[in-house]
Design a protein around this motif. Structure first.
Motif, PDB file in Angstrom:
ATOM      1  N   LEU A 240      -4.085   2.306   0.772  1.00  0.00           N
ATOM      2  CA  LEU A 240      -5.180   3.253   0.525  1.00  0.00           C
ATOM      3  C   LEU A 240      -5.675   3.119  -0.917  1.00  0.00           C
ATOM      4  O   LEU A 240      -6.886   3.093  -1.163  1.00  0.00           O
ATOM      5  N   ASP A 241      -4.750   2.991  -1.866  1.00  0.00           N
ATOM      6  CA  ASP A 241      -5.118   2.809  -3.265  1.00  0.00           C
ATOM      7  C   ASP A 241      -5.923   1.521  -3.453  1.00  0.00           C
ATOM      8  O   ASP A 241      -6.950   1.511  -4.134  1.00  0.00           O
TER       9      ASP A 241
ATOM     10  N   LEU B  94       2.734  10.730   2.377  1.00  0.00           N
ATOM     11  CA  LEU B  94       2.642  10.518   0.940  1.00  0.00           C
ATOM     12  C   LEU B  94       3.855   9.759   0.408  1.00  0.00           C
ATOM     13  O   LEU B  94       3.803   9.184  -0.673  1.00  0.00           O
ATOM     14  N   LYS B  95       4.941   9.746   1.168  1.00  0.00           N
ATOM     15  CA  LYS B  95       6.157   9.036   0.771  1.00  0.00           C
ATOM     16  C   LYS B  95       6.164   7.580   1.246  1.00  0.00           C
ATOM     17  O   LYS B  95       7.055   6.825   0.894  1.00  0.00           O
ATOM     18  N   ASP B  96       5.177   7.194   2.048  1.00  0.00           N
ATOM     19  CA  ASP B  96       5.089   5.838   2.591  1.00  0.00           C
ATOM     20  C   ASP B  96       4.381   4.944   1.567  1.00  0.00           C
ATOM     21  O   ASP B  96       3.161   4.972   1.439  1.00  0.00           O
TER      22      ASP B  96
ATOM     23  N   ALA C 225       1.192   8.403   8.644  1.00  0.00           N
ATOM     24  CA  ALA C 225       0.756   8.303   7.255  1.00  0.00           C
ATOM     25  C   ALA C 225       1.430   9.427   6.475  1.00  0.00           C
ATOM     26  O   ALA C 225       1.270  10.595   6.796  1.00  0.00           O
TER      27      ALA C 225
ATOM     28  N   CYS D 107       1.613   2.560   2.997  1.00  0.00           N
ATOM     29  CA  CYS D 107       0.380   3.269   3.343  1.00  0.00           C
ATOM     30  C   CYS D 107      -0.394   3.683   2.086  1.00  0.00           C
ATOM     31  O   CYS D 107      -1.602   3.461   1.978  1.00  0.00           O
ATOM     32  N   MET D 108       0.297   4.253   1.121  1.00  0.00           N
ATOM     33  CA  MET D 108      -0.366   4.711  -0.110  1.00  0.00           C
ATOM     34  C   MET D 108      -0.887   3.540  -0.938  1.00  0.00           C
ATOM     35  O   MET D 108      -1.960   3.622  -1.529  1.00  0.00           O
ATOM     36  N   SER D 109      -0.155   2.410  -0.941  1.00  0.00           N
ATOM     37  CA  SER D 109      -0.606   1.223  -1.666  1.00  0.00           C
ATOM     38  C   SER D 109      -1.876   0.651  -1.049  1.00  0.00           C
ATOM     39  O   SER D 109      -2.808   0.259  -1.756  1.00  0.00           O
TER      40      SER D 109
END
Length: 64
Positions: free
Chosen positions: A35-36, A26-28, A24, A31-33
């Motif tokens: 989680l959002d 922050l540039k992935d 995981a 993964c961030m989408s």
């Protein structure tokens, strides 16, 4: 085994995002989408990040 079965939950009671090496970052974007989406759309209040100990991908810096 499905995640909901492992947790003793019914269908649609758990949201799971999987990726290579369980990394995981922050540039992935994926993964961030996810989680959002989970937090802002599904209103998930509790989440867990799980990784495998001694995972081949995690043990090779720069492979992801």
């Amino acid at each position: 085994m499905q995640a909901n079965e492992l947790l003793g939950l019914g269908p649609r009671e758990v949201f799971v995002q999987r990726n290579v090496g369980n990394l995981a970052s922050l540039k992935d974007i994926n993964c961030m989408s996810c989680l959002d989406y989970a937090v802002n759309v599904l209103k998930v209040r509790h989440w867990a990040c799980r990784a495998l100990l001694r995972c081949w991908t995690c043990s090779r810096p720069g492979t992801f």
